[in-house]
Motif scaffolding. Structure first.
Motif: not given
Length: 304
Positions: A231-252, A266-272
């Protein structure tokens, strides 16, 4: 895969034109405990009756011990023990007397009576009338009766039905001991996944007459994957940011979910996220239960 004790090919049984068992291809390995799983009314008991020759198939074939049941039915059935629906017994007779009748019919040595009473732990109650037995004891006597002919294959239809928790545990431990100690292949039908999960080495799932899954219990468990929830402060922005780095998450709901994620990932995702000025409020983990997989399969009839 080793030798199959039971193999069916497109086994079908229709009642008034409607298939109750629909082109099922069972493969039951020698020495396994095969959990035949499905909701009530799925076709389990009908399939078992077909295997035991109690009912004639509409089409398809059945091979047991490598032999066609149509051609060698008597020889095959001599090597099968079964408990279907509920055990048959004479209530006024003792456990021993009930087994003596079967011993004479099957022409097995008298010593076998004490052997099977020992296997099901009824030696101390051997001379009590069966009508005084608890339901669990009657079920165990039913298994003793099924074992008296030294079968290579034991078929049990809902053997824990109606038992109290201690009776279920006793039955479970008894069934689990049979392949290793006595070389018996066991087929056990149930509508309870939790029971099959604790006993079976192989699983076949039937729904509305069709076999929708068949494999080892381990393969079914592998479907029960862990997911990471963030859970983040902005899940839409977080998904877009992670996608650019090659992490594909799904909003639920309020979380972003990631399947089968390692600790390092998990550590790399949080760091990003932190490096991109997105606050991480919460990190959790959830596991998809076997029950949810079973319900999903039997509801939608989709194949794994």
């Amino acid at each position: 895969m080793g030798e199959f004790v039971v193999e069916t090919t497109n086994l079908t049984k229709k009642f008034k034109g409607t298939p109750v068992v629909n082109q099922i291809n069972l493969q039951i390995p020698k020495g396994s405990i095969y959990g035949f799983l499905g909701p009530n009314g799925a076709g389990k008991t009908t399939a078992i009756k077909l295997l035991l020759g109690l009912m004639k198939e509409t089409s398809g074939s059945i091979r047991i011990f490598g032999k066609d049941i149509k051609r060698e039915k008597i020889a095959i059935l001599r090597k099968i023990g079964s408990l279907v629906e509920s055990p048959s017994y004479y209530g006024n007779l003792t456990a021993k007397e009930n087994l003596q009748l079967l011993q004479r019919i099957l022409d097995v040595p008298k010593e076998r009576i004490n052997e099977v009473l020992s296997i099901v732990r009824l030696e101390k109650d051997a001379n009590r009338p069966v009508k005084s037995f608890s339901l669990g004891m009657k079920q165990r006597l039913g298994i003793a009766a099924a074992l008296i002919g030294n079968p290579d294959l034991l078929i049990l239809d809902e053997p824990t039905n109606g038992l109290d928790p201690s009776g279920i545990i006793e039955m479970r431990e008894l069934i689990k001991s049979l392949p290793e100690r006595y070389g018996v292949t066991v087929v056990i039908s149930s509508h309870l996944l939790s029971e099959i999960d604790q006993m079976a080495t192989e699983v076949g799932i039937i729904s509305k007459g069709s076999l929708i899954f068949q494999d080892s219990i381990e393969m079914l468990r592998k479907k029960s994957v862990n997911r990471i929830l963030i859970q983040t402060s902005n899940n839409v922005s977080a998904c877009n940011t992670l996608l650019k780095e090659g992490w594909k998450g799904e909003r639920e709901a309020e979380f972003i979910t990631f399947p089968e994620t390692t600790n390092k990932e998990v550590a790399a995702i949080i760091r990003t996220l932190i490096e991109n000025n997105i606050d991480v409020y919460r990190v959790g983990e959830t596991k998809r239960s076997l029950e949810s997989i079973f319900l999903e399969l039997t509801k939608e009839e989709q194949s794994l």
